[in-house]
Scaffold this active site. Structure first.
Site, mmCIF file in Angstrom:
data_model
loop_
_atom_site.group_PDB
_atom_site.id
_atom_site.type_symbol
_atom_site.label_atom_id
_atom_site.label_comp_id
_atom_site.label_asym_id
_atom_site.label_seq_id
_atom_site.Cartn_x
_atom_site.Cartn_y
_atom_site.Cartn_z
ATOM 1 N N GLY A 231 0.834 -1.194 0.000
ATOM 2 C CA GLY A 231 0.000 0.000 0.000
ATOM 3 C C GLY A 231 0.870 1.244 0.000
ATOM 4 O O GLY A 231 1.586 1.515 -0.957
ATOM 5 N N GLU A 232 0.794 2.005 1.088
ATOM 6 C CA GLU A 232 1.550 3.251 1.224
ATOM 7 C C GLU A 232 1.222 4.210 0.086
ATOM 8 O O GLU A 232 2.102 4.767 -0.555
ATOM 9 C CB GLU A 232 3.056 2.985 1.307
ATOM 10 C CG GLU A 232 3.462 2.202 2.545
ATOM 11 C CD GLU A 232 4.954 1.977 2.642
ATOM 12 O OE1 GLU A 232 5.701 2.496 1.791
ATOM 13 O OE2 GLU A 232 5.380 1.259 3.560
ATOM 14 N N HIS A 233 -0.070 4.409 -0.142
ATOM 15 C CA HIS A 233 -0.503 5.370 -1.150
ATOM 16 C C HIS A 233 -1.962 5.734 -0.900
ATOM 17 O O HIS A 233 -2.648 5.117 -0.071
ATOM 18 C CB HIS A 233 -0.333 4.810 -2.574
ATOM 19 C CG HIS A 233 -1.089 3.566 -2.845
ATOM 20 N ND1 HIS A 233 -0.476 2.329 -2.941
ATOM 21 C CD2 HIS A 233 -2.420 3.336 -3.036
ATOM 22 C CE1 HIS A 233 -1.380 1.408 -3.187
ATOM 23 N NE2 HIS A 233 -2.581 1.991 -3.245
ATOM 24 N N ALA A 234 -2.412 6.739 -1.609
ATOM 25 C CA ALA A 234 -3.826 7.109 -1.657
ATOM 26 C C ALA A 234 -4.230 7.196 -3.117
ATOM 27 O O ALA A 234 -3.392 7.103 -4.022
ATOM 28 C CB ALA A 234 -4.063 8.438 -0.944
ATOM 29 N N GLY A 279 -3.533 4.708 2.690
ATOM 30 C CA GLY A 279 -3.693 3.343 3.171
ATOM 31 C C GLY A 279 -2.381 2.581 3.198
ATOM 32 O O GLY A 279 -1.555 2.711 2.287
#
Length: 316
Positions: A231-234, A279
């Site tokens: 994840g580690e993104h929007a 997220g």
């Protein structure tokens, strides 16, 4: 350097003229001429700072730390005693690289005592590096890393919720298709229908009913090593609905103001993550299988992959 507002201990040596007001340099510290030091910093005993080092405002550098060429500390960083930085992967005596690796410790991050930071890494905004950790890869914003090699064990201010099996305990609502709003804007937790008898168990979700958006795509995440983070993104526009169909994992959701961690371990619990929510997925069990339903086809332009950019977007 404003000599009236910068304190240098009689046994300290500050050769740099680029030191901000109210900074304090204590005994046996040595700052070389090319270094840049911000305002209101505290540089403790036996600290050495080379020429190509940039230190922001309100930074604390505890005793026994050396900052080598190529290292940048942004505002409000804390460096614990005897933390070790490096700026070359393959050092040799009297052999000097043309350029040293650049290491950045972003605003508000903290590095614990005796931690070791390998060269060329970024320690993200407000991240926490535990004492004695050996950091071999860049650390995401807000992550807490521990051990050798360092791995992510938590996220700052995430306030982990109970596991999915008990989230709905005491919730006054129907037994199935329950929905609870998270403290994070744009995130809801859904209890899907679950039918159990002697033949086994079945959980079902209907598009347009249980899943609150039209679905254009799905993907599965599995065989994730337990130490890894995904994840580690929007997203700008894409909605997602996450169901852990086997095993367990944790999702961290962040709207730029609130951050929460939700433990998923039941196939009848789903989490709706709206656009413009950051997220993170981690703490995968060995057998974890995550199904994600998405409202859009894949589009790389829809991703916000840098946390600072995400904060800019949600604060506009």
């Amino acid at each position: 350097m404003n000599s009236d507002s910068v304190f240098v201990h009689p046994q300290g040596l500050c050769e740099s003229k680029n030191v901000g007001s109210n900074t304090r340099v204590w005994a046996f510290a040595h700052i070389l001429p090319g270094a840049s030091i911000g305002a209101d910093c505290n540089i403790c005993d036996h600290v050495f700072i080379e020429n190509q080092v940039r230190v922001g405002n309100r930074v604390t550098i505890k005793c026994g730390v050396q900052l080598w060429d190529g290292i940048t500390l942004e505002d409000d960083v804390f460096i614990g005693p005897n933390a070790t930085f490096t700026n070359e992967l393959y050092p040799r005596s009297k052999v000097y690289p043309e350029n040293y690796a650049e290491t950045r410790v972003c605003a508000g991050a903290s590095i614990g005592a005796s931690a070791t930071i390998l060269p060329g890494l970024t320690i993200g905004r407000k991240a926490m590096v535990a004492a004695g950790a050996v950091v071999t890869r860049s650390v995401p914003a807000n992550a807490v890393v521990v051990g050798n090699p360092a791995r992510i064990t938590a996220y700052v201010d995430s306030h982990m919720k109970p596991n999915a099996a008990t989230i709905f305990n005491g919730f006054d609502g129907p037994r199935e298709n329950d929905v609870i709003n998270s403290e994070v804007s744009g995130v809801t937790i859904h209890r899907l229908p679950l039918i159990t008898d002697l033949r086994g168990s079945l959980s079902v979700g209907e598009f347009g009913n249980h899943v609150p958006f039209p679905v254009q795509r799905y993907f599965l995440v599995f065989d994730v090593p337990s130490a890894e983070t995904r994840g580690e993104h929007a997203h700008y526009d894409c909605h997602q609905f996450l169901i852990c169909v086997k095993g367990s994992l944790a999702i961290v959701v962040d709207d730029g103001k609130q951050r929460r961690e939700i433990h998923l371990n039941r196939p009848n619990i789903g989490v709706h993550v709206a656009p413009r929510v950051w997220g993170i997925l981690y703490k995968f069990s060995q057998d974890a299988v995550l199904m994600v339903l998405a409202s859009h086809h894949y589009d790389s332009a829809d991703y916000i992959r840098e946390y600072d950019k995400f904060l800019d977007v949600v604060n506009q």
